[in-house]
Design a protein around this motif. Sequence first.
Motif, mmCIF file in Angstrom:
data_model
loop_
_atom_site.group_PDB
_atom_site.id
_atom_site.type_symbol
_atom_site.label_atom_id
_atom_site.label_comp_id
_atom_site.label_asym_id
_atom_site.label_seq_id
_atom_site.Cartn_x
_atom_site.Cartn_y
_atom_site.Cartn_z
ATOM 1 N N ILE A 1 -2.902 0.105 -3.695
ATOM 2 C CA ILE A 1 -2.568 -1.069 -3.210
ATOM 3 C C ILE A 1 -2.140 -2.067 -4.423
ATOM 4 C CG2 ILE A 1 -3.366 -3.266 -2.064
ATOM 5 C CD1 ILE A 1 -5.075 -1.575 -0.551
ATOM 6 N N SER B 1 -6.385 -7.842 6.050
ATOM 7 C CA SER B 1 -7.718 -7.503 5.466
ATOM 8 C C SER B 1 -8.185 -5.901 5.979
ATOM 9 C CB SER B 1 -8.677 -8.456 6.309
ATOM 10 O OG SER B 1 -8.998 -8.167 7.619
ATOM 11 N N ALA C 1 1.073 -1.098 0.137
ATOM 12 C CA ALA C 1 -0.069 0.190 0.082
ATOM 13 C C ALA C 1 0.939 1.334 0.108
ATOM 14 C CB ALA C 1 -0.768 0.070 1.125
ATOM 15 N N GLY D 1 -13.702 -3.345 0.792
ATOM 16 C CA GLY D 1 -12.314 -3.099 0.541
ATOM 17 C C GLY D 1 -11.867 -1.749 0.676
ATOM 18 N N LEU D 2 -11.273 -1.458 -0.278
ATOM 19 C CA LEU D 2 -10.504 0.008 -0.235
ATOM 20 C C LEU D 2 -11.512 1.254 0.024
ATOM 21 C CD1 LEU D 2 -7.545 1.409 0.092
ATOM 22 C CD2 LEU D 2 -7.428 1.352 -2.399
ATOM 23 N N GLY E 1 -11.293 -1.167 4.624
ATOM 24 C CA GLY E 1 -11.454 -2.689 4.190
ATOM 25 C C GLY E 1 -12.525 -3.227 5.305
ATOM 26 N N HIS F 1 -10.169 -8.685 -2.365
ATOM 27 C CA HIS F 1 -10.423 -8.204 -1.368
ATOM 28 C C HIS F 1 -10.784 -6.541 -1.274
ATOM 29 C CE1 HIS F 1 -11.416 -7.152 2.888
ATOM 30 N NE2 HIS F 1 -10.236 -6.664 2.859
ATOM 31 N N TRP F 2 -9.419 -6.185 -1.812
ATOM 32 C CA TRP F 2 -9.626 -4.433 -1.906
ATOM 33 C C TRP F 2 -10.418 -3.923 -2.896
ATOM 34 C CZ3 TRP F 2 -8.044 -2.516 2.510
ATOM 35 C CH2 TRP F 2 -7.146 -3.405 3.446
ATOM 36 N N GLN F 3 -10.767 -4.937 -3.866
ATOM 37 C CA GLN F 3 -11.535 -4.454 -5.177
ATOM 38 C C GLN F 3 -12.973 -4.476 -4.663
ATOM 39 O OE1 GLN F 3 -9.895 -7.175 -7.984
ATOM 40 N NE2 GLN F 3 -8.641 -5.677 -8.819
#
Length: 465
Positions: A178, A212, A169, A245-246, A228, A239-241
């Motif tokens: 990320i 996470s 990140a 997530g982000l 997240g 996960h971040w998409q």
Amino acid sequence: MALTLPLELQQQIFQYLDPWSFYASRNVCRYWKYASRDAVTLANQLGQLPIEPTTWAKKADSKRRESVYDEAARALMLGMRVKASASSENSLSTRLDKSKLALSKDGKRAVSLHERTITHYDLSTPEPTVISTRPINDLRTAIGGGPWFKCAPTAMYELALSSDGRMLAIALERTVQIYDLSAPADSWPVSSYITSATGHYIAALDFEHNDSLLRVQLSNKGVVVYLGSPQEGNPGLEHWQDKGGLKHAFLDASKLALPSTEAVEGAPAVSQRLAGLQLLRPFANGWLVAAQKHATNVPSGSYCLAYVPFSQVHGHVLTAERAVTILEDLPVHLSEHIQHLWHDLPSAHINHPHFALSPNHSLLAMSENDSTATTSPSSNRVFLYRLPSAQKLMETLKPQHPLLQKLEPEEEFKYQIKRLPTSLGSISGKVLDFTFESVGRDTESSLAVTAVTETGAMTWTLLDN
């Protein structure tokens, strides 16, 4: 020699001992233990401990006094022995010849950012080896969609590497990207503009809780935002998409509501806020957090252990609720008559502390930047707190009906032990990693606190925890 001393002389010697020496002395042998139970001796030693109020001691018998002393000695870690050791290796910045660095939790991977190039290193070998390189996604080498970073030569980036060294990140001002370091160099990073940072900038980043959650520290008086959503295992870039997530703010410390302090002798109530907040572990449908507690128009604060409940929204995505319960105050200021005994205490300023919870959840390590240090690089002081048991935390948290509280018998002796920390030592440089782990595989193994900076590493082994 202990058996040859008259009891009265032994007890007189005890009057000149500080709390740590007295605790050690009463555990030498049964004779010294017996001598330490003298009412005057024990009352004198209890008077040197941060226990408030002191009125209970006048009504307590000798057995009760000794019980309170044993409780306070454990909470204040009077018998804690610490062995400090410094790393014999060269500093990370020297080994990699870079200054902007991020380190994985296991210490096997590192990343540097230099002249717009991201370099991924393997540190498991005697000499660091380069795994991969890639350009940063900025306005000069834009990959995919925005938001992109500016490419000014004075840009101050913040880095965080996941525990397995797979995800990186990067933050600049109010934008976070990320990267999946195992993907091709031309792959797109996940990126987002952090609206919570509007009017400020991102001061630091950390991956937490199985990678996470991303802990984002803002320049706004120690405000922390978690992005997240917590998951088991080590999630990847997908996960971040995702919607959790982000772009999802799991917790925004600026929106947490703390009760105002009560008005005293005509002084108005004062609002409170949390700074430098860090999630410790799940607890009772919420999370235990450690933070600094600051009050409006008060120059200095304190530390605290608190509880934040969470609610489920959008299916599996969790979001923090506004209500906060302070479970335990961890003060940094004392009464004048015992201040000289506990002089090495934290300052609780706004310069973003680091927290680490022991594997058995009984101890909390904390590192804070020493704002009074005049040396460069800056110095970080490390402290250790003893936390209340889970049962006591639940008793504090459990809501009780006001009518039921009136029916409960009042305690004969009311007192509060102020949980002051033990000072472990200090280390210079920016903290890249701060961990609290067991040394050994068995349940009786010792615990160790390790702080890693770009200039070196220090480990404090707790020999009596």
